[in-house]
Design a protein around this motif. Structure first.
Motif, short mmCIF file in Angstrom:
data_model
loop_
_atom_site.label_atom_id
_atom_site.label_comp_id
_atom_site.label_asym_id
_atom_site.label_seq_id
_atom_site.Cartn_x
_atom_site.Cartn_y
_atom_site.Cartn_z
N ASN A 47 25.76 -10.86 93.17
CA ASN A 47 25.70 -9.98 92.00
C ASN A 47 26.10 -10.61 90.67
O ASN A 47 26.02 -9.96 89.64
CB ASN A 47 26.56 -8.72 92.24
CG ASN A 47 25.79 -7.67 93.01
OD1 ASN A 47 24.90 -7.01 92.47
ND2 ASN A 47 26.11 -7.52 94.28
N VAL A 48 26.55 -11.87 90.70
CA VAL A 48 26.90 -12.49 89.42
C VAL A 48 25.63 -12.79 88.61
O VAL A 48 24.59 -13.15 89.18
CB VAL A 48 27.71 -13.80 89.57
CG1 VAL A 48 29.14 -13.52 89.95
CG2 VAL A 48 27.05 -14.76 90.55
N GLY A 104 29.59 -3.93 90.44
CA GLY A 104 28.25 -4.27 90.89
C GLY A 104 27.71 -5.48 90.12
O GLY A 104 28.43 -6.47 89.96
N ARG A 105 26.48 -5.41 89.64
CA ARG A 105 25.93 -6.55 88.89
C ARG A 105 26.71 -6.72 87.60
O ARG A 105 26.87 -5.76 86.83
CB ARG A 105 24.45 -6.33 88.58
CG ARG A 105 23.84 -7.53 87.87
CD ARG A 105 22.32 -7.47 87.85
NE ARG A 105 21.83 -6.24 87.27
CZ ARG A 105 20.57 -5.79 87.41
NH1 ARG A 105 19.69 -6.49 88.10
NH2 ARG A 105 20.21 -4.67 86.86
N ALA A 106 27.23 -7.90 87.37
CA ALA A 106 28.06 -8.15 86.19
C ALA A 106 28.11 -9.66 85.94
O ALA A 106 27.68 -10.46 86.78
CB ALA A 106 29.47 -7.60 86.41
N THR A 107 28.64 -10.01 84.79
CA THR A 107 28.67 -11.44 84.43
C THR A 107 29.66 -12.20 85.32
O THR A 107 30.55 -11.62 85.95
CB THR A 107 29.10 -11.64 82.97
OG1 THR A 107 30.46 -11.21 82.83
CG2 THR A 107 28.20 -10.86 82.01
N THR A 108 29.48 -13.51 85.31
CA THR A 108 30.39 -14.36 86.09
C THR A 108 31.84 -14.13 85.67
O THR A 108 32.72 -14.03 86.53
CB THR A 108 30.02 -15.85 85.90
OG1 THR A 108 29.89 -16.13 84.51
CG2 THR A 108 28.72 -16.18 86.61
N GLN A 109 32.10 -14.03 84.36
CA GLN A 109 33.49 -13.84 83.91
C GLN A 109 34.04 -12.50 84.39
O GLN A 109 35.21 -12.41 84.79
CB GLN A 109 33.58 -13.92 82.38
CG GLN A 109 33.49 -15.33 81.83
CD GLN A 109 34.54 -16.29 82.41
OE1 GLN A 109 34.23 -17.07 83.32
NE2 GLN A 109 35.75 -16.24 81.90
N HIS A 111 33.18 -10.76 87.08
CA HIS A 111 33.48 -10.82 88.52
C HIS A 111 34.71 -11.70 88.79
O HIS A 111 35.54 -11.36 89.64
CB HIS A 111 32.28 -11.35 89.31
CG HIS A 111 31.32 -10.27 89.69
ND1 HIS A 111 31.65 -9.22 90.52
CD2 HIS A 111 30.03 -10.06 89.34
CE1 HIS A 111 30.60 -8.42 90.69
NE2 HIS A 111 29.61 -8.90 89.97
N LEU A 112 34.83 -12.81 88.07
CA LEU A 112 36.00 -13.66 88.30
C LEU A 112 37.27 -12.94 87.88
O LEU A 112 38.32 -13.07 88.54
CB LEU A 112 35.84 -14.99 87.55
CG LEU A 112 34.74 -15.91 88.12
CD1 LEU A 112 34.44 -17.06 87.16
CD2 LEU A 112 35.13 -16.45 89.50
N GLY A 113 37.21 -12.16 86.81
CA GLY A 113 38.36 -11.35 86.41
C GLY A 113 38.75 -10.37 87.52
O GLY A 113 39.93 -10.23 87.87
N ALA A 114 37.74 -9.70 88.09
CA ALA A 114 38.02 -8.74 89.17
C ALA A 114 38.53 -9.47 90.41
O ALA A 114 39.45 -8.98 91.10
CB ALA A 114 36.75 -7.95 89.49
N LEU A 115 37.97 -10.65 90.69
CA LEU A 115 38.44 -11.42 91.86
C LEU A 115 39.89 -11.88 91.70
O LEU A 115 40.60 -12.02 92.70
CB LEU A 115 37.54 -12.64 92.11
CG LEU A 115 36.23 -12.39 92.86
CD1 LEU A 115 35.49 -13.71 93.06
CD2 LEU A 115 36.45 -11.70 94.20
N ASP A 116 40.31 -12.10 90.46
CA ASP A 116 41.72 -12.44 90.24
C ASP A 116 42.61 -11.32 90.79
O ASP A 116 43.60 -11.58 91.49
CB ASP A 116 41.97 -12.66 88.73
CG ASP A 116 43.41 -13.02 88.41
OD1 ASP A 116 44.10 -13.57 89.28
OD2 ASP A 116 43.84 -12.74 87.27
N VAL A 117 42.24 -10.08 90.52
CA VAL A 117 43.01 -8.93 91.02
C VAL A 117 42.91 -8.83 92.54
O VAL A 117 43.90 -8.58 93.24
CB VAL A 117 42.54 -7.62 90.35
CG1 VAL A 117 43.18 -6.40 90.99
CG2 VAL A 117 42.85 -7.67 88.85
#
Ligand SMILES: [Fe+2]
Length: 196
Positions: A47-48, A104-109, A111-117
């Motif tokens: 989805n990135v 869902g579909r979103a920019t790489t930044q 998704h990476l922000g969400a993955l940090d959490v």
């Protein structure tokens, strides 16, 4: 804690049934965490979007493979201790005590922000389990330590994308995936992150 009352017919030599039952319950929670994490990582891989698509898309797959391997090792440790691992999607949804990944579909930044959490939550719960194992089973603890090491390394890969030259994280202070995605993605991408 998952299913502490699972009745064991046998366990590994030298371990009491009571301790083995606790370790199996603790490992079942880790199995939920690892299974959820590798599914979440694949979801992000698919989805990135955006200019850095290919580097983030490809950065994620080796971690998917590693975390899938963690789940296999955890499940087989449960069986080794005489327990029965629960690996189905329904059991995961019923047994986990956190919400499903929300972007869902979103920019790489974003998704990476969400993955940090996501990684903050998973690593913290893994470290809690590691500490509990101090007095229960050092063999299982050793397995979890290796898994934590791999996840902490990947968490750094994620955070290196969110960090400025001064070492400040764009996601600092964000406690939800949505807030972290907004903080990491910037105002122009904010709507894309929350309107999934
Ligand atoms: Fe792929």
């Amino acid at each position: 804690m998952a299913d502490l009352k699972q009745k064991l017919k046998y366990t590994t030599p030298g371990m009491s049934d009571a301790d083995a039952t606790k370790v199996v319950g603790l490992l079942q929670d880790r199995l939920y965490a690892a299974n959820d994490l590798h599914l979440t990582l694949k979801h992000v891989h698919w989805n990135v979007v955006g200019p850095h698509f290919i580097s983030v898309h490809e950065m994620i797959d080796p971690q998917v493979d590693e975390v899938r391997g963690f789940a296999d090792d955890i499940a087989e440790r449960i069986a080794t201790l005489g327990g029965s691992p629960k690996g189905t999607a329904g059991a995961l949804v019923e047994g986990r005590n956190w919400d499903e990944y929300s972007i869902g579909r979103a920019t790489t930044q974003e998704h990476l922000g969400a993955l940090d959490v996501v990684y903050q939550g998973v690593i913290s719960s893994y470290r809690d389990a590691m500490n509990e194992l101090d007095d229960l089973d050092l063999v299982t603890q050793d397995m979890l330590i290796a898994q934590i090491n791999s996840m902490e390394l990947f968490h750094w890969f994620v955070r290196a994308h969110l960090e400025d030259k001064g070492g400040n994280l764009s996601t600092s202070g964000a406690t939800t995936e949505e807030d972290a995605a907004l903080a990491a993605g910037g105002a122009t991408d904010a709507d894309a992150a929350v309107a999934h």
